[in-house]
Enzyme design. Structure first.
Site, mmCIF file in Angstrom:
data_model
loop_
_atom_site.group_PDB
_atom_site.id
_atom_site.type_symbol
_atom_site.label_atom_id
_atom_site.label_comp_id
_atom_site.label_asym_id
_atom_site.label_seq_id
_atom_site.Cartn_x
_atom_site.Cartn_y
_atom_site.Cartn_z
ATOM 1 N N HIS A 1 0.823 -1.323 -0.056
ATOM 2 C CA HIS A 1 0.051 0.041 -0.074
ATOM 3 C C HIS A 1 0.886 1.284 -0.003
ATOM 4 O O HIS A 1 0.891 2.065 0.923
ATOM 5 C CB HIS A 1 -1.054 0.005 1.095
ATOM 6 N N ASP B 1 -6.262 1.562 3.959
ATOM 7 C CA ASP B 1 -4.989 1.229 3.568
ATOM 8 C C ASP B 1 -4.364 2.068 2.304
ATOM 9 O O ASP B 1 -3.256 2.177 2.241
ATOM 10 C CB ASP B 1 -5.064 -0.377 3.070
#
Length: 371
Positions: free
Chosen positions: A96, A270
């Site tokens: 991420h 995220d």
């Protein structure tokens, strides 16, 4: 190849990146598997289970990181782990990076070859390693949303399914992908009135057909989104642009017009979150107030159900782990375009165009490092 699995360090992260079945298959193929002692405890996998499958137990995370050629994790390295990143090692995990300049810089500075679970993508656009965790997070989103709607938790005091003579909760799901579909499915099963918004008509059509109209679908224009959010008791954000920061679709000014005590669950946290007011939270302190609403932005939701999540994740990752261990990262990525899509960093080069765009970092074509 030496494959290493350290204990996860993120707040309340109980998953582990391999199971005994994965250990057994790797060792059967001649690889060494180094596992930090206690790494599987959160998922009810004992050191004895791993040892019986052929793993070598290692006392410290430092030793696992130092000795492994291929390092498997569940979540991205945290600041305390940046010093363990090193040139010549393959890191395979969720990253991420679009939401974390610090982690990106640490990977680039170290020279690590990193491959992100969430951007491994097949030719048909599917995200096989992200999908199982999206399924879990979507289902959990409806559960935690229902829980935080209780007045004792700061919510509106609304029961998801209502009771005879009393209307159910109004649930709005933004995004009809894997996470959004699963959130809508569970909310519908709990008896809520569910509306799903997306810009992909085909996904909305599939929802309509599967649930025979029991789930309402709307094309996600600004007008429809505003009206739905204002009416909602619970809003679940499930927006995804693979590898990129999530778009901010719900502004704080819109939140100010929501019902007092409404709950917003941001599954997209995220990737930076899809609500303007979102910021990452932990299971220690999962919620915070924005105007008169309650935001839930835990960045590792599937960690709360590790006995489900660990097995769901490793079922998906192991075929790719075996390719990396058997052939090395370069040959594996050359032969498997889906895996190559996950390439993120190598020897100081950023290989994800979307991350490069979001963070303003120079982009290097992955083909140049695969040549």
């Amino acid at each position: 190849m030496r494959v290493g699995i350290p204990t996860e360090t993120k707040n309340n992260e109980f998953r582990v990146a391999i199971t005994p079945a994965g250990v057994a298959e790797l060792t059967r193929r001649g690889h060494e598997v180094l596992i930090q002692a206690g790494a599987g405890e959160g998922s009810a996998i004992t050191d004895a289970d791993f040892k019986a499958a052929g793993a070598q137990l290692v006392g410290t995370a430092d030793q696992v990181w130092a000795d492994a050629d291929l390092l498997l994790k569940v979540k991205e390295p945290i600041a305390a782990e940046y010093g363990r990143l090193r040139h010549g090692q393959i890191l395979f995990t969720f990253l991420h990076l679009a939401a974390s300049r610090a982690c990106t810089d640490a990977l680039l500075d170290s020279g690590t070859t990193s491959i992100a679970y969430e951007t491994v993508q097949t030719a048909d656009g599917a995200l096989p390693l992200l999908a199982p965790m999206s399924e879990v997070a979507g289902r959990l989103a409806a559960q935690v949303g229902a829980y935080h709607l209780m007045r004792t938790q700061g919510g509106r005091g609304v029961l998801m399914g209502g009771v005879p003579g009393v209307e159910p909760a109004d649930v709005v799901v933004i995004g009809a992908g894997t996470a959004g579909y699963n959130a809508a499915r569970i909310a519908n099963g709990m008896g809520a009135t569910v509306t799903v918004l997306d810009i992909n008509i085909d996904k909305l059509r599939q929802l309509d057909a599967e649930f025979c109209g029991r789930i309402h679908t709307r094309y996600s224009s600004a007008y429809e989104l505003e009206g739905a959010v204002k009416r909602a008791d619970l809003v679940i954000g499930a927006v995804l642009v693979p590898g990129a920061k999530a778009p901010k679709l719900v502004s704080n000014s819109l939140v100010a017009h929501m019902k007092p005590g409404a709950v917003l669950v941001d599954i997209a946290i995220d990737q930076g979150g899809c609500f303007e007011g979102s910021r990452p939270t932990t299971y220690d302190h999962p919620t915070f107030a924005v105007h008169d609403t309650l935001f839930y932005c835990v960045a590792n939701m599937p960690a709360s159900v590790p006995k489900t999540s660990t097995y769901a994740l490793t079922n998906a990752t192991m075929p790719y782990v075996l390719e990396l261990a058997d052939h090395g990262w370069r040959a594996a990525c050359r032969s498997n375009p889906a895996l190559a899509k996950g390439l993120s960093t190598h020897e100081g080069a950023l290989l994800s165009e979307r991350v490069a765009t979001d963070l303003g970092v120079p982009f290097t074509e992955p083909a140049s490092v695969l040549a």
